[in-house]
Design an enzyme around this catalytic site. Structure first.
Site, short mmCIF file in Angstrom:
data_model
loop_
_atom_site.label_atom_id
_atom_site.label_comp_id
_atom_site.label_asym_id
_atom_site.label_seq_id
_atom_site.Cartn_x
_atom_site.Cartn_y
_atom_site.Cartn_z
CD GLU A 102 -2.99 -1.15 0.33
OE1 GLU A 102 -3.25 -0.05 -0.21
OE2 GLU A 102 -3.63 -2.19 0.08
CB CYS A 149 -1.51 7.44 1.46
SG CYS A 149 -3.02 6.68 2.07
#
Ligand code: NAD
Length: 473
Positions: free
Chosen positions: A221, A255
């Site tokens: 991720e 993010c």
């Protein structure tokens, strides 16, 4: 409940923990749904019992972090995702009956989602609680054991995570090890059954390399520059308010924060003015010492972000600072950058802070080409009501998840997978996809007493020729 893991774990210590977990996993077999639910309930109860301690630890790690925002962006998603897994894991665990062709009747075929074994979890600093514990909850829901390495840059939160885990799980089920890059490298070299890494693309590549040596599957991720594209005709006020919301939560250290804006050249001025209004509406009281705004994690990142702003200014961008900063407590007020060009440093790497560059396009195809000339983003945001244009953008770009007419909120949908594409990530978790990622689809066939395929064995003869001809049709 558990014995303490050494603070400075060596490679031997790590191997020892992994061996214990794997032995226990193979000895006990997969936990049933009741045990998984009960472990998830334990985890949730321990988190909620330590709610104040957690929020204080987060504030201590950042120096200034909104306590309410910590509850909203760390605790709510974590607790909601645990609730979701508790509700659905029984259904996900059910063996799935599969088709058996006519000549293999009366056999039966089914798929069992078997836990992979021991999962290694590596977490980053920006949402240090939820990005460590949602992966852990997913590993538990999938029936696995886990070793977890939280970020060294948020030591207070990592210490609370270790306490939570040690209070409820024995080390042969879940273990937390703490340390920095050196420990991370040793950790990712362990022969785990799966590694779930959340962090930067640079470190993600190292983790993938180390895992490849053991043929350990990885879910990465990662990050990247997530664009927000605004179509002409869409309300600039609405787009600006939603982009400001996504950009300023955790001071842009997210993010999936909108990294930069692509707006039609005729709308740039209207957007810039609407964005400034939106920022002031969210934070009317300013930034230094604010109870609603988060500091940049440390001096290193504060200096890095100021460097990006300085470079943009020197190369001709208009720099609009929307509040006062504090170097001492590394609080950076939102910054809007206009007249930005692709060569500026701010357009090279993920910004990860409250700095918003605005770039303009003439046609949607220009915007699509701009996005495609860069690594695949982790998130893509599109503001527009014209379906045809929206579909063109979606069909001609690759990215992780998408929120239409908003930012960030795809991550809060428990039933959506979450993950990037290549540079922004490999694989996905959250919801059912998390369960699928951390289980092995074991196909099982039970042969019946008789089937037509039994006629296809030596000594071959006329009958096997007839069946072969039939099957070759
Ligand atoms: P990072 O890659 O620097 O560190 C992440 C973790 O990896 C830390 O625990 C660190 O100790 C560990 N690590 C460092 N070197 C290692 C090595 N050689 N081998 C193994 N592990 C090692 O990332 P960060 O600065 O903590 O986090 C910010 C990055 O994470 C940003 O790029 C952001 O976009 C990304 N991120 C992605 C997601 C997502 O869900 N896709 C979520 C949050 C953050």
């Amino acid at each position: 409940m558990s014995e303490t893991i050494p603070t400075h774990a060596t490679s031997t210590d790590l191997h020892h923990i992994l061996d214990r977990q794997r032995t226990a996993f193979l000895h006990d077999g997969p936990p049933d749904a009741k045990k998984r639910r009960s472990d998830l309930h334990l985890l949730k109860s321990e988190i909620l019992a330590r709610r104040t301690e957690i929020v204080r630890a987060l504030t201590a790690d950042f120096g200034q972090r909104s306590e309410r925002e910590s509850a909203i962006v760390e605790l709510i998603p974590l607790v909601q995702s645990i609730n979701y897994m508790v509700r659905h894991l029984g259904h996900w665990m059910k063996p799935e009956r599969r088709h058996v062709s006519a000549y293999f009747q009366c056999g039966r075929a089914w798929v069992v989602r078997q836990p992979v074994g021991v999962v290694g979890i590596i977490a980053p600093w920006n949402y240090p609680l939820s990005l460590a514990l949602v992966p852990l909850a997913t590993a538990i829901a999938a029936g696995n054991r886990a070793m977890l390495k939280p970020s060294e840059l948020t030591p207070a939160t990592s210490a609370v995570i270790a306490k939570i885990v040690q209070a409820i799980f024995p080390p042969e089920q879940v273990a937390v090890v703490t340390g920095g890059a050196e420990l991370g490298a040793m950790f990712s070299a362990l022969p785990f059954d799966h590694i779930l890494f959340t962090g930067s693309t640079t470190v993600g590549k190292k983790v993938a390399e180390a895992a490849a040596r053991n043929l350990t599957p990885v879910t990465l991720e990662l990050g990247g520059k997530s664009p927000a594209v605004i179509e002409p005709g869409f309300s600039m006020r609405r787009a600006a308010a939603r982009i400001a919301f996504g950009k300023l939560i955790n001071a842009g250290q997210t993010c999936i924060a909108p990294d930069y804006v692509l707006v039609h050249e005729n709308d740039a001025a209207t957007f810039a003015s609407a964005y400034q209004d939106a920022v002031h509406t969210l934070h009317p009281g300013g930034y230094i010492g604010s109870r609603d705004y988060t500091a940049i994690l440390n001096q290193h990142h504060y200096a890095r972000l100021n460097g990006l702003v300085r470079d943009a200014g020197e190369r001709g961008a208009r720099v609009i600072r929307l509040g006062s900063d504090s170097a001492a407590s590394h609080v950076l007020a939102p910054v809007l950058l206009l007249d930005v060009t692709p060569e500026m440093a701010v357009m090279q790497d993920e910004i990860f802070g409250p700095v918003l560059p605005v770039l303009t396009y003439k046609t949607l195809d220009d915007a699509i080409s701009f996005i495609n000339a860069r690594p695949n983003p982790l998130a893509l945001y599109y503001f527009g009501d014209r379906r045809e244009e929206r579909d063109r953008l979606l069909n001609h770009t690759l990215s992780g998840n998408v929120t239409l007419n908003g930012t960030l909120l795809h991550i809060a949908q428990d039933d959506l997978p979450f993950g990037g594409v290549r540079e922004s990530g490999i694989g996905a978790y959250h919801g059912k996809e998390g369960f699928i990622t951390l289980t092995h689809p074991r196909g099982i066939y039970r042969q019946g007493r008789f089937n037509a395929a039994m006629l296809l064995r030596p000594p071959f003869g006329r009958l096997s020729d007839i069946i072969t001809d039939i099957l070759l049709r």
